[in-house]
Design a protein around this motif. Structure first.
Motif, PDB file in Angstrom:
ATOM      1  N   ASN A  61       4.379   0.338   2.608  1.00  8.20           N
ATOM      2  CA  ASN A  61       3.820  -0.309   3.802  1.00  8.20           C
ATOM      3  C   ASN A  61       2.466   0.281   4.142  1.00  8.20           C
ATOM      4  OD1 ASN A  61       5.972  -2.095   4.561  1.00  8.20           O
ATOM      5  ND2 ASN A  61       7.132  -0.275   5.139  1.00  8.20           N
ATOM      6  N   MET A  67      -3.416   4.774   6.522  1.00  8.38           N
ATOM      7  CA  MET A  67      -2.100   5.353   6.241  1.00  8.38           C
ATOM      8  C   MET A  67      -1.285   4.386   5.393  1.00  8.38           C
ATOM      9  SD  MET A  67       0.109   7.878   6.830  1.00  8.38           S
ATOM     10  CE  MET A  67      -0.511   8.739   8.253  1.00  8.38           C
ATOM     11  N   THR A  69       2.690   4.222   3.768  1.00 13.23           N
ATOM     12  CA  THR A  69       3.990   4.885   3.776  1.00 13.23           C
ATOM     13  C   THR A  69       4.840   4.309   2.649  1.00 13.23           C
ATOM     14  OG1 THR A  69       4.960   3.300   5.326  1.00 13.23           O
ATOM     15  CG2 THR A  69       3.979   5.290   6.279  1.00 13.23           C
ATOM     16  N   ASN A  71       8.868   4.174   1.891  1.00 13.83           N
ATOM     17  CA  ASN A  71      10.231   4.438   2.349  1.00 13.83           C
ATOM     18  C   ASN A  71      11.124   4.391   1.113  1.00 13.83           C
ATOM     19  OD1 ASN A  71      12.628   4.696   3.657  1.00 13.83           O
ATOM     20  ND2 ASN A  71      12.381   2.902   4.975  1.00 13.83           N
ATOM     21  N   GLU A  82       7.255  11.797  -4.632  1.00 19.31           N
ATOM     22  CA  GLU A  82       6.171  12.646  -4.124  1.00 19.31           C
ATOM     23  C   GLU A  82       5.385  13.249  -5.295  1.00 19.31           C
ATOM     24  OE1 GLU A  82       5.389  16.538  -1.292  1.00 19.31           O
ATOM     25  OE2 GLU A  82       7.361  16.257  -2.225  1.00 19.31           O
ATOM     26  N   PRO A  94       0.571  13.698  -0.264  1.00 18.35           N
ATOM     27  CA  PRO A  94       1.719  13.106   0.429  1.00 18.35           C
ATOM     28  C   PRO A  94       2.353  14.079   1.425  1.00 18.35           C
ATOM     29  CG  PRO A  94       2.104  13.219  -1.962  1.00 18.35           C
ATOM     30  CD  PRO A  94       0.815  13.894  -1.688  1.00 18.35           C
ATOM     31  N   GLN A  95       2.862  13.525   2.527  1.00 19.64           N
ATOM     32  CA  GLN A  95       3.577  14.308   3.535  1.00 19.64           C
ATOM     33  C   GLN A  95       4.969  13.711   3.690  1.00 19.64           C
ATOM     34  OE1 GLN A  95       1.078  13.793   6.943  1.00 19.64           O
ATOM     35  NE2 GLN A  95      -0.567  15.058   6.111  1.00 19.64           N
ATOM     36  N   ASN A  97       8.651  13.020   5.389  1.00 12.95           N
ATOM     37  CA  ASN A  97       9.304  12.858   6.682  1.00 12.95           C
ATOM     38  C   ASN A  97      10.660  12.212   6.395  1.00 12.95           C
ATOM     39  OD1 ASN A  97      10.071  12.495   9.285  1.00 12.95           O
ATOM     40  ND2 ASN A  97       8.386  11.118   9.851  1.00 12.95           N
ATOM     41  N   ILE A 100      10.883   9.041   4.117  1.00 13.05           N
ATOM     42  CA  ILE A 100       9.583   8.367   4.220  1.00 13.05           C
ATOM     43  C   ILE A 100       8.491   9.340   3.764  1.00 13.05           C
ATOM     44  CG2 ILE A 100       7.899   7.314   5.762  1.00 13.05           C
ATOM     45  CD1 ILE A 100      10.229   6.321   7.452  1.00 13.05           C
ATOM     46  N   ILE A 101       7.672   8.869   2.839  1.00 10.62           N
ATOM     47  CA  ILE A 101       6.526   9.652   2.377  1.00 10.62           C
ATOM     48  C   ILE A 101       5.287   9.018   2.994  1.00 10.62           C
ATOM     49  CG2 ILE A 101       5.190  10.406   0.378  1.00 10.62           C
ATOM     50  CD1 ILE A 101       7.784  10.153  -1.259  1.00 10.62           C
ATOM     51  N   MET A 102       4.552   9.822   3.771  1.00  8.28           N
ATOM     52  CA  MET A 102       3.332   9.323   4.410  1.00  8.28           C
ATOM     53  C   MET A 102       2.132   9.765   3.582  1.00  8.28           C
ATOM     54  SD  MET A 102       4.278   9.886   8.426  1.00  8.28           S
ATOM     55  CE  MET A 102       4.379  11.657   8.255  1.00  8.28           C
TER      56      MET A 102
END
Length: 184
Positions: A61, A67, A69, A71, A82, A94-95, A97, A100-102
């Motif tokens: 997304n 940004m 993301t 999922n 990742e 990548p971060q 959460n 979910i990878i932002m």
């Protein structure tokens, strides 16, 4: 027998269109400073023992202009996704959460813009090579035919004009992409 020879120019044109479509896909994967789901298309994840496109292991997304993301559907694949993004050469950190990878998209600096311009040039050269290979196939068909020399020359000229038209399309697409990349 020579009179019934017909070069399948539609096939040659279809194959050259395929090279252009591939080029557009590759250009879509180059980031231009804005987030785009297509930038992750070339990323392959080692999922279940085989390389899998990222969009087949999670939902990609673009919630904000800077940004992306991902999922990930299977929690056991989060680390692999990742890792695949880190090693993709996109220059994105990548971060995590949960599942979910932002992917925050940083501003492109001048050096990175030049690098991306060179990559776009490499993609364009690959498309030109593909188009020239299609031309070579067409010319080979003509050489194997028993056409009179005048007819063969006419067909060769037609194949060359088709090739020149597609090479021009590649050059125009490259110019457009490079101007997008260099735009601040």
């Amino acid at each position: 027998m020579a009179d019934d020879f017909e070069l399948d120019t539609d096939d040659l044109e279809r194959r050259m269109d395929g090279a252009m479509a591939n080029l557009r896909t590759e250009f879509g994967s180059l980031r231009t400073g804005r987030a785009s789901a297509s930038m992750l298309e070339p990323v392959m994840v080692d999922a279940y023992g085989s390389p899998t496109p990222i969009n087949q292991v999670g939902t990609v997304n673009v919630p904000e202009p800077r940004m992306v993301t991902v999922n990930v559907w299977d929690k056991s694949l989060v680390g692999k996704v990742e890792k695949a993004i880190r090693e993709s050469g996109l220059g994105i950190n990548p971060q995590l959460n949960g599942t979910i990878i932002m992917l925050p998209i940083p501003e492109l600096n001048e050096e990175r813009r030049r690098e991306l311009g060179k990559v776009a040039g490499q993609y364009a050269e690959g498309a030109r090579v593909s188009i020239r290979n299609v031309r070579r196939d067409g010319m080979d068909q003509l050489k194997k035919s028993d056409l009179p020399e005048d007819d063969r020359k006419m067909w060769e000229q037609e194949v060359q004009e088709l090739t020149d038209r597609y090479i021009k399309k590649v050059d125009e697409a490259l110019e457009t992409k490079q101007s997008e990349i260099m735009q601040v």
